[in-house]
Design an enzyme around this catalytic site. Structure first.
Site, PDB file in Angstrom:
ATOM      1  N   LYS A 113      53.552  66.156  11.757  1.00  0.00           N
ATOM      2  CA  LYS A 113      54.167  65.407  12.852  1.00  0.00           C
ATOM      3  C   LYS A 113      54.968  66.293  13.803  1.00  0.00           C
ATOM      4  CE  LYS A 113      54.396  60.750  10.939  1.00  0.00           C
ATOM      5  NZ  LYS A 113      55.269  59.621  10.609  1.00  0.00           N
ATOM      6  N   LYS A 195      41.399  60.076   6.848  1.00  0.00           N
ATOM      7  CA  LYS A 195      41.899  58.783   6.387  1.00  0.00           C
ATOM      8  C   LYS A 195      41.834  57.748   7.518  1.00  0.00           C
ATOM      9  CE  LYS A 195      46.291  57.009   5.308  1.00  0.00           C
ATOM     10  NZ  LYS A 195      47.679  57.096   4.867  1.00  0.00           N
ATOM     11  N   LYS A 198      46.194  53.912  11.438  1.00  0.00           N
ATOM     12  CA  LYS A 198      46.496  52.984  12.518  1.00  0.00           C
ATOM     13  C   LYS A 198      46.721  53.705  13.836  1.00  0.00           C
ATOM     14  CE  LYS A 198      51.110  52.262  10.480  1.00  0.00           C
ATOM     15  NZ  LYS A 198      52.038  51.282   9.955  1.00  0.00           N
TER      16      LYS A 198
END
Ligand code: TRP
Length: 330
Positions: A113, A195, A198
């Site tokens: 991140k 993966k 969202k």
């Protein structure tokens, strides 16, 4: 008090995917019979990346409606919003003082991140795992049902709990990962090596829990498979394998049974059936979700009650912690 405690949290940062449902949410309701459960909407974690305030409020309420639609019963479990329970931030501060920067620097989620941000990495992103540890430790949690990607954070939580216990005497239960029975990690429909997320920029990569049936079917039809064209559950056919995993999670059939059923047929019928099953599974959830979402008063009542009950437990732990570190009682 004799039941073991389960704690889990989901960030109210966008629409949940089928991966979130199969990996987490769909198991939450079952745990309620056997455990004392707390299910948190972690809005304080969500603001470690930029959020639009109005959207964040809306997302928190929607996630609560989704929790309830998935069968979480506020009479059996404590369902609440993280920012409503100030003890999270209070415990986090104390835990910050026994956390080493080196540990946080090694967190893969932090590394991901903070990529490409140069000097402008928010400190909250760095201390994210400390807040997560506070969430879990406040409630003397025994088990945390998390996926593969959160295991490192749980290891960190255990480490901090042990360090505190060693330094100040036994205070926290050292929590364990609770592995779901169906272990499948649901992958992107467009790239089966990643993966299902969202935040994927390709909308066809993820099935969202609130996607209409036609959209679900279309996304499954377009899911990336392979040119082998034979039903098999294998490492050479990752896209197909992912679809079989989804099929298995939704219907409860084993992967062997599914392969057997569609042997020699290509993927067309299989994908069509799968689209149907997923859509049929999600539509009652969507209906309940919409009902809850229309009842704002009920939602408020539930999160207020949840915050009170969570706070009562959290205060007990925090009082112990404050005493042990040497704060004067007020
Ligand atoms: N970090 C978790 C995730 O992104 C969310 C989370 C926050 C959580 N606090 C938690 C999960 C406590 C389990 C327990 O998935």
């Amino acid at each position: 008090m004799s039941k073991k405690v389960i704690y889990s949290g989901i960030q109210p940062s966008g629409s949940l995917t089928l991966g979130n449902y199969i990996g987490a949410l769909s198991n939450f309701a079952q745990f309620q019979e056997e455990f004392d459960c707390l299910y948190c909407i972690v809005d304080m974690h969500a603001i470690t990346v930029e959020q639009e305030p109005a959207k964040l409020r809306q997302n928190a309420l929607q996630l609560l409606a989704l929790y309830l639609a998935a069968g979480l019963d506020p009479k059996k479990s404590i369902v609440y919003i993280q920012s409503h329970v100030p003890e999270h931030a209070q415990l986090e501060w104390v835990l910050n003082t026994i956390t080493y920067m080196g540990q946080l620097n090694r967190m893969t989620q932090f590394k991901d991140k903070s990529k490409n941000r140069g000097d402008n990495i928010p400190v909250g992103l760095f201390t994210y795992p400390v807040l997560m540890a506070a969430d879990i430790l406040l409630f003397q949690t025994d088990y945390v049902p998390v996926g593969e990607d959160q295991k490192q954070h749980l290891e960190f939580t255990r480490d901090i709990a042990e360090r505190f216990n060693n330094r100040y005497s036994d205070t926290f239960v050292v929590p364990e990962v609770y592995l779901p029975k169906v272990g499948a990690r649901i992958m992107s429909l467009q790239n089966p090596e990643a993966k299902m997320s969202k935040s994927d920029s390709d909308p066809n990569a993820s099935i969202f829990l609130l996607d209409p049936p036609a959209v679900i079917k279309k996304k499954i039809k377009r899911a990336v498979t392979d040119s082998i064209g034979e039903m098999a559950y294998s490492d050479e056919q990752l896209g197909l394998r992912n679809l079989i995993d989804i099929y298995s999670a939704i219907t409860g059939e084993t992967t062997d049974e599914i392969v057997e059923k569609y042997k020699g047929q290509g993927y067309g019928q299989f994908k069509e059936d799968l689209g149907e099953f997923v859509a049929n599974k999600l539509s009652p959830l969507q209906e309940r979700y919409n009902e809850y979402l229309q009842n704002k008063e009920l939602l408020e009542e539930i999160y207020r009650d949840g915050a009170q009950r969570a706070s009562a437990i959290a205060q007990k732990t925090l009082r112990k912690v404050y005493k042990k570190v040497g704060f004067l009682p007020r």
